[in-house]
Design an enzyme around this catalytic site. Sequence first.
Site, PDB file in Angstrom:
ATOM      1  N   GLU A  66      46.974  79.375  15.760  1.00  0.00           N
ATOM      2  CA  GLU A  66      46.881  77.690  16.255  1.00  0.00           C
ATOM      3  C   GLU A  66      45.309  77.410  16.473  1.00  0.00           C
ATOM      4  O   GLU A  66      44.857  76.054  16.276  1.00  0.00           O
ATOM      5  CB  GLU A  66      47.415  77.760  17.801  1.00  0.00           C
ATOM      6  CG  GLU A  66      48.941  77.734  17.845  1.00  0.00           C
ATOM      7  CD  GLU A  66      49.591  76.699  17.001  1.00  0.00           C
ATOM      8  OE1 GLU A  66      49.304  75.550  17.215  1.00  0.00           O
ATOM      9  OE2 GLU A  66      50.857  76.859  16.575  1.00  0.00           O
ATOM     10  N   ASP A  69      37.820  32.144  41.911  1.00  0.00           N
ATOM     11  CA  ASP A  69      38.525  31.319  42.911  1.00  0.00           C
ATOM     12  C   ASP A  69      38.664  32.346  44.181  1.00  0.00           C
ATOM     13  O   ASP A  69      38.440  33.565  44.162  1.00  0.00           O
ATOM     14  CB  ASP A  69      39.450  30.641  42.674  1.00  0.00           C
ATOM     15  CG  ASP A  69      40.432  31.156  41.805  1.00  0.00           C
ATOM     16  OD1 ASP A  69      40.768  32.394  42.078  1.00  0.00           O
ATOM     17  OD2 ASP A  69      40.875  30.635  40.979  1.00  0.00           O
ATOM     18  N   MET A  88      53.092  32.365  46.877  1.00  0.00           N
ATOM     19  CA  MET A  88      52.422  31.242  47.858  1.00  0.00           C
ATOM     20  C   MET A  88      53.841  30.979  48.732  1.00  0.00           C
ATOM     21  O   MET A  88      54.163  29.792  49.059  1.00  0.00           O
ATOM     22  CB  MET A  88      52.452  30.065  46.803  1.00  0.00           C
ATOM     23  CG  MET A  88      51.504  30.333  45.960  1.00  0.00           C
ATOM     24  SD  MET A  88      51.359  29.133  44.431  1.00  0.00           S
ATOM     25  CE  MET A  88      52.351  29.742  43.460  1.00  0.00           C
ATOM     26  N   LYS A 134      39.654  27.027  46.916  1.00  0.00           N
ATOM     27  CA  LYS A 134      39.800  25.880  47.854  1.00  0.00           C
ATOM     28  C   LYS A 134      39.687  26.613  49.259  1.00  0.00           C
ATOM     29  O   LYS A 134      40.251  27.968  49.254  1.00  0.00           O
ATOM     30  CB  LYS A 134      41.371  25.534  47.886  1.00  0.00           C
ATOM     31  CG  LYS A 134      41.730  24.809  46.862  1.00  0.00           C
ATOM     32  CD  LYS A 134      43.044  24.577  46.567  1.00  0.00           C
ATOM     33  CE  LYS A 134      43.614  24.258  45.141  1.00  0.00           C
ATOM     34  NZ  LYS A 134      45.110  24.142  45.002  1.00  0.00           N
ATOM     35  N   THR A 138      49.605  41.261  37.977  1.00  0.00           N
ATOM     36  CA  THR A 138      49.915  40.211  38.665  1.00  0.00           C
ATOM     37  C   THR A 138      50.397  40.593  40.095  1.00  0.00           C
ATOM     38  O   THR A 138      50.643  41.922  40.366  1.00  0.00           O
ATOM     39  CB  THR A 138      51.252  39.443  38.154  1.00  0.00           C
ATOM     40  OG1 THR A 138      51.272  38.084  38.741  1.00  0.00           O
ATOM     41  CG2 THR A 138      52.475  40.377  38.118  1.00  0.00           C
ATOM     42  N   PRO A 163      45.019  42.019  41.648  1.00  0.00           N
ATOM     43  CA  PRO A 163      45.454  41.696  43.241  1.00  0.00           C
ATOM     44  C   PRO A 163      44.355  42.016  44.100  1.00  0.00           C
ATOM     45  O   PRO A 163      44.689  41.614  45.219  1.00  0.00           O
ATOM     46  CB  PRO A 163      46.778  42.228  43.438  1.00  0.00           C
ATOM     47  CG  PRO A 163      46.694  43.450  42.434  1.00  0.00           C
ATOM     48  CD  PRO A 163      46.124  42.968  41.087  1.00  0.00           C
ATOM     49  N   GLY A 217      42.578  35.589  40.253  1.00  0.00           N
ATOM     50  CA  GLY A 217      43.227  36.593  40.920  1.00  0.00           C
ATOM     51  C   GLY A 217      44.453  36.874  40.116  1.00  0.00           C
ATOM     52  O   GLY A 217      45.223  35.928  39.560  1.00  0.00           O
ATOM     53  N   GLY A 218      45.032  38.232  40.034  1.00  0.00           N
ATOM     54  CA  GLY A 218      46.373  38.613  39.363  1.00  0.00           C
ATOM     55  C   GLY A 218      46.039  38.376  37.993  1.00  0.00           C
ATOM     56  O   GLY A 218      45.266  38.831  37.267  1.00  0.00           O
ATOM     57  N   ASP A 219      47.327  37.862  37.361  1.00  0.00           N
ATOM     58  CA  ASP A 219      47.149  37.530  35.805  1.00  0.00           C
ATOM     59  C   ASP A 219      47.037  36.023  35.740  1.00  0.00           C
ATOM     60  O   ASP A 219      47.707  35.259  36.429  1.00  0.00           O
ATOM     61  CB  ASP A 219      48.688  37.723  35.563  1.00  0.00           C
ATOM     62  CG  ASP A 219      48.908  37.849  33.824  1.00  0.00           C
ATOM     63  OD1 ASP A 219      48.674  38.631  33.139  1.00  0.00           O
ATOM     64  OD2 ASP A 219      48.913  36.665  33.567  1.00  0.00           O
ATOM     65  N   ILE A 250      50.209  33.712  35.382  1.00  0.00           N
ATOM     66  CA  ILE A 250      51.148  33.850  36.246  1.00  0.00           C
ATOM     67  C   ILE A 250      50.948  32.790  37.516  1.00  0.00           C
ATOM     68  O   ILE A 250      50.111  33.222  38.131  1.00  0.00           O
ATOM     69  CB  ILE A 250      51.753  35.355  36.564  1.00  0.00           C
ATOM     70  CG1 ILE A 250      52.318  35.740  35.305  1.00  0.00           C
ATOM     71  CG2 ILE A 250      52.663  35.103  37.727  1.00  0.00           C
ATOM     72  CD1 ILE A 250      52.830  37.232  35.627  1.00  0.00           C
TER      73      ILE A 250
END
Length: 474
Positions: free
Chosen positions: A22, A257, A392, A279, A340, A234, A310-312, A315
Amino acid sequence: MDFLPLFHNLKGRRVLVVGGGEIALRKVRLVQEASAYITIIAKDFCPDLIAMDAKDTADGCNGLELITGAYEHKQLLGYPDTVMVIAATNDRDLNRLVSEHAQAANMLSNVVDDPGFSTVIFPSIVDRSPIQIAISSGGDAPVLVRLLRTRFESLLPAGMAKLGSLAGSFRERVKAKFSNGADRKAFWEEVFNGPIAEQAYANNLDKAEQLLADKLENTSEFKTGEVYLVGGGPGDPDLLTFKALRLMQQADIVLYDRLVSKEVLNLVRRDATRIYVGKTAGDHPVTQDNINQKLVDYALEGNRVVRLKGGDPFIFGRGGEEIETLAEHGIPFQVVPGITAASGCASYAGIPLTHRDHAQSVRFIAGHLRSGKMDLNWPELVQPNQTLVFYMGLNGMETICQQLMEHGLDSETPAALIEKGTSARQQVFVGDLQSLPNIVRSAGAKAPTLIIVGHVVSLQDKLAWFNLSEKAQG
Ligand code: SAH
């Protein structure tokens, strides 16, 4: 320095291997990659070596010759065109003898796992040919070398090989255009740090080639910006993708954001301009049209713009709208997916989103209130054996739980709310449709939060693993 790293051109040259097990096989595979002509002497051959021999002969490109029998000095002398001998038997003394013979004949000699008796040793290799990284500890710390290799493997995009070949095919033309070495270097640095490299990594070779040709033609005014719509995950910066990190570290301008965590933002290139477009309560939010326009303007000025979300980005991220505007203006862009919130929060809370016994499907739902109301297709949401994930949903949590019960879900259906999932400040509140709002309100949970409803939530008790010492009591 005990060994000088060199890259060896073995094309069509003979390498003699003693040993057929081997370990020999591993070396044979390597030198075969380098197109060497290989002669192996061994009493027995492992099946893979035999198969390799058969295959090569069938191809008619026989680079492999197997000689059965015990090693003898005269065999080595019988191949005076040999450039390297590899001793790979399990007999240490025999290996050393082979090495002595090789060295006496001025051939390079490698004894497997015995660097003291070798004149050459094999490094650990990260191969993106024509780009290669060779790592060695001179035999002192092979495990450390392996760890380093893993790091380099993850650092080098798989498309690096394509970029290297593309650069190779333009090398002469670039040399002809820039006689000054410093100009040439500046040219290539721009190529490797910008959209041309990114196109090659994204496997758009035609586009990369065309951009490179264009750049070579109009060096003076060439400057195309590009926008990268990047999912920042996330919160936990370890959940970024390699691609996200690479682009963040190349960016001239980053628009981010509220959901992008501080830890993630810290990984952006230090001298990039950071622009907050989220925001905050009481402030006038930057409108979506305004963000779309900013992306266009910065790119037209020739910047590499990262739109970090943030996240994806696809989505509940309005990513589609942002790149629509870019597409209308003919600005090149790429989209980098992120983890996400549903995946991140569920994993870090110990709630599998699907489970053979509890849920065969999962739904991601926008749970925000519009003028105090939530317009959702409730009868669909109360179907059995599915997991519901509300993004949300903090403000409308009472409405969500109430509506689900009114439309037929049992009031004891397990439900959880995860606050600041995946971050060090993550809190998980667990209850059922009846009890969850009270649990969450009395704890004063704040956004961002995610609500998960369904029987999978009952597994959380057993499967929670993250941040256990600080876990909130539900
Ligand atoms: N594009 C994002 C979602 C944007 S919508 C993604 O793919 O994750 C914003 C909502 O995402 C928040 O209201 C919250 O419900 C959820 N969210 C994002 N990050 C979160 C986190 N770390 N913990 C809990 N919820 C999160």
